[in-house]
Scaffold this motif. Structure first.
Motif, PDB file in Angstrom:
ATOM      1  N   LEU A 143       0.811  -1.224   0.000  1.00 30.10           N
ATOM      2  CA  LEU A 143       0.000   0.000   0.000  1.00 30.10           C
ATOM      3  C   LEU A 143       0.838   1.264   0.000  1.00 30.10           C
ATOM      4  O   LEU A 143       0.556   2.203  -0.743  1.00 30.10           O
ATOM      5  CB  LEU A 143      -0.940   0.009   1.212  1.00 30.10           C
ATOM      6  CG  LEU A 143      -2.143  -0.909   1.122  1.00 30.10           C
ATOM      7  CD1 LEU A 143      -2.838  -1.003   2.473  1.00 30.10           C
ATOM      8  CD2 LEU A 143      -3.106  -0.421   0.065  1.00 30.10           C
ATOM      9  N   ASP A 144       1.871   1.323   0.826  1.00 28.58           N
ATOM     10  CA  ASP A 144       2.688   2.536   0.898  1.00 28.58           C
ATOM     11  C   ASP A 144       3.379   2.822  -0.434  1.00 28.58           C
ATOM     12  O   ASP A 144       3.389   3.957  -0.907  1.00 28.58           O
ATOM     13  CB  ASP A 144       3.744   2.423   2.006  1.00 28.58           C
ATOM     14  CG  ASP A 144       3.132   2.423   3.403  1.00 28.58           C
ATOM     15  OD1 ASP A 144       2.037   3.002   3.586  1.00 28.58           O
ATOM     16  OD2 ASP A 144       3.754   1.843   4.312  1.00 28.58           O
ATOM     17  N   CYS A 154     -10.018   2.912  -4.806  1.00 27.37           N
ATOM     18  CA  CYS A 154      -9.318   2.328  -3.665  1.00 27.37           C
ATOM     19  C   CYS A 154      -8.126   1.521  -4.128  1.00 27.37           C
ATOM     20  O   CYS A 154      -8.166   0.894  -5.193  1.00 27.37           O
ATOM     21  CB  CYS A 154     -10.243   1.403  -2.874  1.00 27.37           C
ATOM     22  SG  CYS A 154     -11.415   2.266  -1.842  1.00 27.37           S
ATOM     23  N   ILE A 155      -7.103   1.545  -3.321  1.00 25.82           N
ATOM     24  CA  ILE A 155      -6.029   0.575  -3.448  1.00 25.82           C
ATOM     25  C   ILE A 155      -6.178  -0.313  -2.215  1.00 25.82           C
ATOM     26  O   ILE A 155      -6.350   0.160  -1.100  1.00 25.82           O
ATOM     27  CB  ILE A 155      -4.634   1.213  -3.577  1.00 25.82           C
ATOM     28  CG1 ILE A 155      -4.348   2.213  -2.464  1.00 25.82           C
ATOM     29  CG2 ILE A 155      -4.469   1.853  -4.957  1.00 25.82           C
ATOM     30  CD1 ILE A 155      -2.909   2.738  -2.463  1.00 25.82           C
ATOM     31  N   ARG A 158      -6.903   2.082   1.048  1.00 26.21           N
ATOM     32  CA  ARG A 158      -6.872   3.548   1.062  1.00 26.21           C
ATOM     33  C   ARG A 158      -7.668   4.085  -0.113  1.00 26.21           C
ATOM     34  O   ARG A 158      -7.668   3.498  -1.192  1.00 26.21           O
ATOM     35  CB  ARG A 158      -5.439   4.050   0.978  1.00 26.21           C
ATOM     36  CG  ARG A 158      -4.642   3.565   2.190  1.00 26.21           C
ATOM     37  CD  ARG A 158      -3.240   3.986   2.175  1.00 26.21           C
ATOM     38  NE  ARG A 158      -2.545   3.235   3.227  1.00 26.21           N
ATOM     39  CZ  ARG A 158      -1.256   3.047   3.246  1.00 26.21           C
ATOM     40  NH1 ARG A 158      -0.488   3.570   2.305  1.00 26.21           N
ATOM     41  NH2 ARG A 158      -0.698   2.353   4.221  1.00 26.21           N
ATOM     42  N   LEU A 191      -8.021   6.998  -2.856  1.00 23.44           N
ATOM     43  CA  LEU A 191      -7.306   8.047  -3.578  1.00 23.44           C
ATOM     44  C   LEU A 191      -8.267   8.617  -4.613  1.00 23.44           C
ATOM     45  O   LEU A 191      -9.343   8.072  -4.841  1.00 23.44           O
ATOM     46  CB  LEU A 191      -6.048   7.488  -4.249  1.00 23.44           C
ATOM     47  CG  LEU A 191      -5.013   6.837  -3.329  1.00 23.44           C
ATOM     48  CD1 LEU A 191      -3.875   6.235  -4.149  1.00 23.44           C
ATOM     49  CD2 LEU A 191      -4.476   7.824  -2.321  1.00 23.44           C
ATOM     50  N   GLU A 235       0.672   3.839  -3.052  1.00 26.27           N
ATOM     51  CA  GLU A 235       0.178   5.192  -2.801  1.00 26.27           C
ATOM     52  C   GLU A 235       1.205   6.233  -3.231  1.00 26.27           C
ATOM     53  O   GLU A 235       0.870   7.214  -3.908  1.00 26.27           O
ATOM     54  CB  GLU A 235      -0.170   5.391  -1.332  1.00 26.27           C
ATOM     55  CG  GLU A 235      -0.655   6.789  -1.045  1.00 26.27           C
ATOM     56  CD  GLU A 235      -0.953   7.057   0.418  1.00 26.27           C
ATOM     57  OE1 GLU A 235      -0.878   8.246   0.810  1.00 26.27           O
ATOM     58  OE2 GLU A 235      -1.270   6.116   1.168  1.00 26.27           O
ATOM     59  N   LYS A 261      -5.281  12.409  -2.284  1.00 28.60           N
ATOM     60  CA  LYS A 261      -5.709  11.568  -1.163  1.00 28.60           C
ATOM     61  C   LYS A 261      -6.663  12.384  -0.303  1.00 28.60           C
ATOM     62  O   LYS A 261      -6.245  13.317   0.378  1.00 28.60           O
ATOM     63  CB  LYS A 261      -4.517  11.088  -0.337  1.00 28.60           C
ATOM     64  CG  LYS A 261      -4.920  10.137   0.769  1.00 28.60           C
ATOM     65  CD  LYS A 261      -3.711   9.588   1.502  1.00 28.60           C
ATOM     66  CE  LYS A 261      -4.144   8.598   2.579  1.00 28.60           C
ATOM     67  NZ  LYS A 261      -2.978   8.076   3.303  1.00 28.60           N
ATOM     68  N   GLN A 294     -10.857   8.833   5.163  1.00 29.43           N
ATOM     69  CA  GLN A 294     -10.390   7.488   4.843  1.00 29.43           C
ATOM     70  C   GLN A 294     -11.220   6.497   5.657  1.00 29.43           C
ATOM     71  O   GLN A 294     -10.962   6.298   6.838  1.00 29.43           O
ATOM     72  CB  GLN A 294      -8.893   7.345   5.148  1.00 29.43           C
ATOM     73  CG  GLN A 294      -8.000   8.191   4.271  1.00 29.43           C
ATOM     74  CD  GLN A 294      -7.970   7.704   2.838  1.00 29.43           C
ATOM     75  OE1 GLN A 294      -7.884   6.504   2.560  1.00 29.43           O
ATOM     76  NE2 GLN A 294      -8.075   8.636   1.903  1.00 29.43           N
ATOM     77  N   ARG A 305       0.554   8.944  -6.182  1.00 28.15           N
ATOM     78  CA  ARG A 305       0.563  10.371  -5.861  1.00 28.15           C
ATOM     79  C   ARG A 305       1.567  11.099  -6.761  1.00 28.15           C
ATOM     80  O   ARG A 305       1.322  12.219  -7.184  1.00 28.15           O
ATOM     81  CB  ARG A 305       0.864  10.585  -4.378  1.00 28.15           C
ATOM     82  CG  ARG A 305      -0.155   9.856  -3.522  1.00 28.15           C
ATOM     83  CD  ARG A 305      -1.010  10.504  -2.547  1.00 28.15           C
ATOM     84  NE  ARG A 305      -1.076  11.894  -2.399  1.00 28.15           N
ATOM     85  CZ  ARG A 305      -1.102  12.489  -1.224  1.00 28.15           C
ATOM     86  NH1 ARG A 305      -1.010  11.796  -0.113  1.00 28.15           N
ATOM     87  NH2 ARG A 305      -1.231  13.789  -1.148  1.00 28.15           N
ATOM     88  N   PRO A 316      -6.285   1.800   7.358  1.00 29.93           N
ATOM     89  CA  PRO A 316      -5.224   2.182   6.417  1.00 29.93           C
ATOM     90  C   PRO A 316      -4.175   1.096   6.176  1.00 29.93           C
ATOM     91  O   PRO A 316      -3.396   1.192   5.238  1.00 29.93           O
ATOM     92  CB  PRO A 316      -4.609   3.425   7.051  1.00 29.93           C
ATOM     93  CG  PRO A 316      -4.981   3.359   8.484  1.00 29.93           C
ATOM     94  CD  PRO A 316      -6.285   2.607   8.562  1.00 29.93           C
TER      95      PRO A 316
END
Length: 123
Positions: free
Chosen positions: A82-83, A119-120, A108, A110, A86, A96, A100, A90, A104
């Motif tokens: 996820l990090d 969503c992711i 998430r 976006l 994201e 974002k 939320q 971005r 998380p």
């Protein structure tokens, strides 16, 4: 007998089809559709799924989670990290929202450059 349908296409309204197609091409790796133009652009996944983007005059971006301009469509993408996903999205121009609704660590929300929420989700 139950009807079985295979999803063939998803089309998003937007002000600039080629720009939104470029965002999703970078994000998904789908191939550009050869007949894309300024009115309708498309991306094709290897199994034939078409993701389309059509120009709408006076387009108004969704106001998620506020429903004064409803989201109309919601897409979810599974990702391994996820990090990492994201951060990459971005950099491509995703936003974002402050709201939320999910854990998380699992998912998430976006928004793409045209304002559509997506969503992711952790695979």
């Amino acid at each position: 007998m139950s009807l079985r349908m295979k999803l063939a296409a998803i089309t998003l309204d937007c002000p600039d089809p080629l720009a939104l197609a470029a965002f999703y091409q970078e994000a998904t790796g789908f191939a550009p559709h050869p007949k894309s133009d300024a009115e309708f652009a498309g991306l094709t996944r290897t199994d034939g799924l078409l993701m389309g983007f059509q120009r709408v005059t006076d387009y108004r971006a969704p106001r998620w989670p506020d429903q004064t301009v409803p989201q109309q469509l919601h897409i979810c993408f599974d990702v391994p990290d996820l990090d990492e996903a994201e951060a990459a999205l971005r950099r491509l121009g995703a936003g974002k929202p402050a709201h939320q609704p999910h854990d998380p660590a699992r998912a998430r929300v976006l928004t793409d450059p045209a304002g559509h929420p997506f969503c992711i989700c952790l695979e």
